[in-house]
Design an enzyme around this catalytic site. Structure first.
Site, mmCIF file in Angstrom:
data_model
loop_
_atom_site.group_PDB
_atom_site.id
_atom_site.type_symbol
_atom_site.label_atom_id
_atom_site.label_comp_id
_atom_site.label_asym_id
_atom_site.label_seq_id
_atom_site.Cartn_x
_atom_site.Cartn_y
_atom_site.Cartn_z
ATOM 1 N N HIS A 369 37.223 25.042 55.733
ATOM 2 C CA HIS A 369 38.548 25.365 55.202
ATOM 3 C C HIS A 369 39.068 24.385 54.172
ATOM 4 C CE1 HIS A 369 39.915 28.812 57.597
ATOM 5 N NE2 HIS A 369 39.063 28.359 58.483
ATOM 6 N N LYS A 560 55.344 26.592 51.842
ATOM 7 C CA LYS A 560 54.037 26.213 52.376
ATOM 8 C C LYS A 560 54.161 24.785 52.884
ATOM 9 C CE LYS A 560 52.203 27.023 48.207
ATOM 10 N NZ LYS A 560 51.015 27.784 48.416
ATOM 11 N N ARG A 561 53.083 24.259 53.532
ATOM 12 C CA ARG A 561 53.148 22.868 53.952
ATOM 13 C C ARG A 561 53.419 21.976 52.739
ATOM 14 N NH1 ARG A 561 52.249 21.534 59.542
ATOM 15 N NH2 ARG A 561 52.068 19.425 58.767
ATOM 16 N N LYS A 566 49.363 20.388 46.828
ATOM 17 C CA LYS A 566 50.022 21.677 46.580
ATOM 18 C C LYS A 566 51.093 21.567 45.488
ATOM 19 C CE LYS A 566 49.253 23.188 51.366
ATOM 20 N NZ LYS A 566 48.566 24.488 51.370
ATOM 21 N N THR A 668 46.867 31.807 51.579
ATOM 22 C CA THR A 668 47.089 33.194 52.015
ATOM 23 C C THR A 668 48.543 33.580 51.759
ATOM 24 O OG1 THR A 668 47.323 32.338 54.245
ATOM 25 C CG2 THR A 668 45.255 33.464 53.723
ATOM 26 N N LYS A 672 50.587 37.201 50.514
ATOM 27 C CA LYS A 672 51.776 37.791 51.152
ATOM 28 C C LYS A 672 52.876 38.032 50.113
ATOM 29 C CE LYS A 672 50.279 35.298 55.163
ATOM 30 N NZ LYS A 672 50.283 33.995 55.831
#
Ligand code: IMP
Length: 835
Positions: A369, A560-561, A566, A668, A672
């Site tokens: 992952h 998101k985290r 990110k 993911t 969405k």
């Protein structure tokens, strides 16, 4: 002429019967299961009574399904994961059972607010982020597709912490989700396995002259099973999620209680039960704690024992195991299941090492992952020496053979041997869990096309050269039942009206939306739905952060985290840039935007927590400034999780997927958002690339360096200062942050952030991508002014999401990795027995 009337009234009678049955079941559970009457019942009792009434429907199907699995004796798959981020179950179960409307009517007729009852349910937050939510989506898809599958995990008493924002900073509150009852789980007192720790290994020779190892003087903990039924959508199948809880063993109790010190004995007992106490709250980074190591073995061992127990109910010959069992490892966290299976086969079932090894490799598949080095698990050898001594021997045996294989394939290449060895010999000796997982599996997959290529060509290149046939890609997916049908009822209702509801089982059906993407009436209806969803989110924002937000502004969302890779920070740099442009020219034409952030930072990840602090500090300044009023607003919503996500995606216009290319394995959330008709601004990273391929390059905003360009620039020598010196807007933004403009009371507060960008190398290359990002955002604004065209593209985004159903992902796993076919569970299809 009368017949239709009779038929119709029959239908009404049936419906009334159904409604009465629901009401009866609900009231009975309220009275008999919960011991409440109308004077004492709370809203939470209402939820529990409703959940029990729904569970009754699940249990019958569940028993049928489980019996069918035994009777057909088809191959089963065990999905082992340290995380299952399930969220709420009630609404989803009702949708999957096809009973949502019936229950809603029945419960409403009793005077209850149905939606308010659903909102009483606590999220099952047994996960951190993408990896755990993926496991939950997979469970939904496997049940929907009637795949004989089991999820296996840990029943943490405390899930992911609840996030509060206090004075702009994250505060973590324990998530004691089991404090009240959990109506979904069934405790299985009889399903107990002994999990051993510590002790030593003794070697003896048996009567046949063979070496026999015995792991003795262990400290034992019991793993007790709790089962949660997982209903498929529009099918009779109900699968099982089995979570293990740690209980002290009787022998353990006796040993300590016999010592006579009662209180110390109770303390010891409690200590042994801490294994399943708490989820480690770090995402994409390892916390090398002994307790985490024990948790991983606890899950691996209990599950392996359970798998063999079920297999042995029907079979004696363990060589048949790969024909009946597939085990999928959700990252390396459960990879100790590999040496555990070998141990059980050799030490407890007298197989030879070669036999055990052959069986094991055929059974296991490993999903990687992440390529972030800080997230690749390596456990110190001394942990093994103390806690799992027998497993260490087995890992050494595996490694000896493996190294001989490498030497045979690549003679005279000692560096390759050192790189590939399962044992890292530098500094402190460590076991590289990814290497163990690759060597011990027949399949290794990444979770998006780019990610799988990076695994083959970079991270695991040596392994790919040795075992090319093992490597494959399985692009992640999401379940459209939860992420569109349940969470966005208005949009799914509109879609049903135009193209029918077959998309709930086959997401490629959404392609039919392309034909109506230009239809003015459809576009208008689509806009109205988006607007209504945005208004609902405005209400939530007002209630939870006291901010009034304009539903006509663009909802520009990054949820998101919180993680440096990110790049929430890049988003913040853009916000400050817009702020400056407005301040410089209060008449400037700026498309109104509401920037919405949400996400948790690992409690020990100080720079991520500081990024939250910066977002809230920028929000303070921006939201107060009269010059920018009506143009930009910044919102940080606390406690991001599955239930909050369900409110946010349907209301989003712009989806921020802006990680440094080559760092996000898949993502993911990106899927969405697009499914709910948001346009994406993103880098060519993870699944963004495949989203672009599906929706078309014209319908997505792509910016920044590619993964190859990132690598090349790093090789060349990346100097963030060059960008700082040559871009005035960027420089001004960074200077404002470092000079304390956003933290006047503590001017140095954000220095670690600007330092990381300017003085510590800007590892995630924000400065290199800044100009391209800001320019791309200008195109986003321009398009938003043309609402008609924006809406058309939003529709085309939904229309292109067929590939990203987790049904497609699971179909590929089942066919290409597990060798498993769906089983027909309808009553009568396989012989079923009751009682
Ligand atoms: P488990 O697989 O032992 O966890 O059992 C789960 C469910 O499978 C049971 O409640 C039964 O409904 C079903 N089951 C267990 N053993 C058998 C069997 O030998 N034949 C048919 N069904 C079984």
């Amino acid at each position: 002429m009368n017949e239709p009337v009779i038929e119709e009234s029959n239908g009404i009678v049936e419906q009334l019967d159904q409604e009465m049955a629901i009401i009866k079941s609900f009231l009975e559970h309220l009275e008999y299961t919960l011991g409440k009457d109308k004077y004492s019942a709370t809203k939470y009792d209402g939820f529990n009574a409703l959940a029990y009434a729904v569970r009754d429907h699940l249990v019958e199907r569940w028993l049928d399904t489980q019996q069918a699995y035994y009777n057909s004796d088809d191959k089963r798959v065990y999905y082992i994961s340290m995380e299952f981020l399930m969220g709420r179950a009630l609404g989803n179960s009702l949708i999957n059972l096809g009973m949502y409307e019936d229950f809603k009517e029945a419960i409403t007729s009793l005077g209850y607010d149905f939606e308010a009852i659903l909102a009483e349910e606590q999220d099952a937050g047994l996960g951190n982020g993408g990896l755990g939510r993926l496991a939950a989506c997979f469970l939904d898809s496997m049940a929907t597709m009637s795949i004989p599958a089991y999820g296996y995990g840990i029943r943490y008493e405390y899930g992911i912490f609840r996030q509060h924002i206090v004075d702009g900073a994250q505060l973590e509150i324990p998530d004691n989700w089991l404090r009240y009852r959990n109506p979904w789980e069934l405790d299985r007192q009889e399903h107990l396995h002994t999990v051993k720790f510590y002790g030593r290994v003794i070697t003896t020779i048996n009567s046949q002259g063979q070496l026999v190892r015995e792991w003795v003087d262990t400290e034992d903990v019991m793993a007790m099973a709790y089962d949660t039924p997982i209903p498929g959508y529009q099918t009779h199948s109900v699968n099982t999620l089995r979570l293990w809880s740690a209980k002290s063993s009787r022998e353990f109790d006796l040993k300590f209680f016999n010592e006579g010190n009662y209180i110390r004995a109770v303390e010891k007992k409690m200590q042994s039960e801490t294994i399943s106490k708490v989820l480690y709250p770090a995402d994409n980074v390892i916390e090398g704690k002994e307790l985490r190591f024990k948790q991983e073995y606890f899950l691996a061992s209990a599950t392996v024992h359970d798998v063999l127990y079920r297999f042995k109910k029907k079979h004696n010959d363990l060589k048949l195991l790969p024909d009946k069992v597939a085990i999928q490892l959700n990252d390396t966290h459960p990879a100790l299941a590999i040496p555990e299976l070998i141990r059980v086969l050799i030490d407890l079932n007298s197989l030879s090492f070669d036999e055990a090894w052959e069986i094991t490799r055929k059974v296991f598949g490993y999903t990687n992952h992440t390529i972030l080095p800080e997230a690749l698990e390596q456990w110190p050898v001394w942990f093994f020496e103390q806690i799992l001594p027998r497993h260490l021997q087995i890992i050494y045996d595996i490694n000896d053979r493996f190294i001989k294989d490498i030497q045979a394939r690549f003679p005279d290449d000692p560096e390759r041997v050192a790189r590939m060895s399962i044992v890292e010999e530098h500094w402190e000796r460590k076991i590289r869990m990814a290497h163990l997982a690759i060597v011990g599996s027949h399949s290794v997959n990444g979770v998006a096309a780019l990610h799988s290529e990076i695994l083959k060509n970079e991270l695991f290149r040596d392994f790919y050269e040795m075992y090319p046939e093992r490597f494959n890609n399985k692009t992640n997916g999401i379940t459209q039942r939860r992420w569109l049908k349940m969470s966005n009822p208005q949009l799914s209702g509109l879609i049903d009206e135009y193209i029918g509801d077959a998309w709930t089982r086959d997401l490629f059906e959404l392609e039919k939306l392309r034909a109506v993407a230009g239809d003015p009436e459809f576009k208008e209806r689509w806009k109205q739905v988006k607007r209504a969803n945005k208004e609902a989110l405005c209400t939530y924002i007002l209630k939870h952060s006291g901010l009034v937000v304009d539903p006509d502004s663009m909802f520009d969302v990054q949820v998101k985290r919180i993680h440096e890779y990110k790049r929430q920070l890049l988003n913040v740099l853009h916000i400050i840039t817009l702020f400056n442009r407005i301040k410089d020219n209060p008449q400037a034409r700026v498309v109104p935007r509401t920037f919405i952030f949400a996400g948790k930072a690992a409690p020990s990840y100080s720079i991520a927590k500081l990024i939250i602090r910066l977002i809230t500090a920028v929000a303070e300044v921006v939201n107060r400034d009269p010059d920018v009023a009506g143009r930009i607003k910044v919102v940080f919503l606390a406690n991001y999780g599955v239930s909050l996500a369900e409110k946010i995606f349907p209301a989003s216009d712009l989806s921020e997927q802006i990680s440094t290319a080559g760092t996000e394995a898949s993502g993911t959330g990106n899927m969405k958002f697009a499914l709910n008709g948001a346009l994406t601004i993103g880098t060519l990273d993870g699944a963004n690339i495949e989203i672009m391929e599906e929706v078309g390059r014209d319908n997505i905003f792509i910016f920044g360096l590619t993964a190859a360009e990132v690598a090349e620039l790093k090789n060349r020598g990346y100097n963030p200062k060059e960008y700082y010196n040559s871009n005035l807007e960027l420089r001004r933004v960074l200077d404002m942050i470092s000079s304390g403009f956003f933290s006047p009371g503590a001017p140095d507060l954000f220095h670690p952030i600007t330092d990381s960008l300017l003085n510590l190398g800007d590892h995630y290359m924000l400065l290199a991508d800044y100009a391209s990002y800001v320019k791309c955002q200008e195109q986003v604004s321009e398009l938003f002014l043309n609402q008609d065209e924006w809406t058309r593209r939003a529709i085309l985004n939904s229309a292109g999401m067929g590939k990203f159903s987790s049904d497609r992902t699971i179909e590929e796993y089942a066919r290409e990795i597990w060798g498993i076919k769906p089983l027909d569970i309808r009553p009568g299809a396989v012989e079923l027995q009751r009682h």
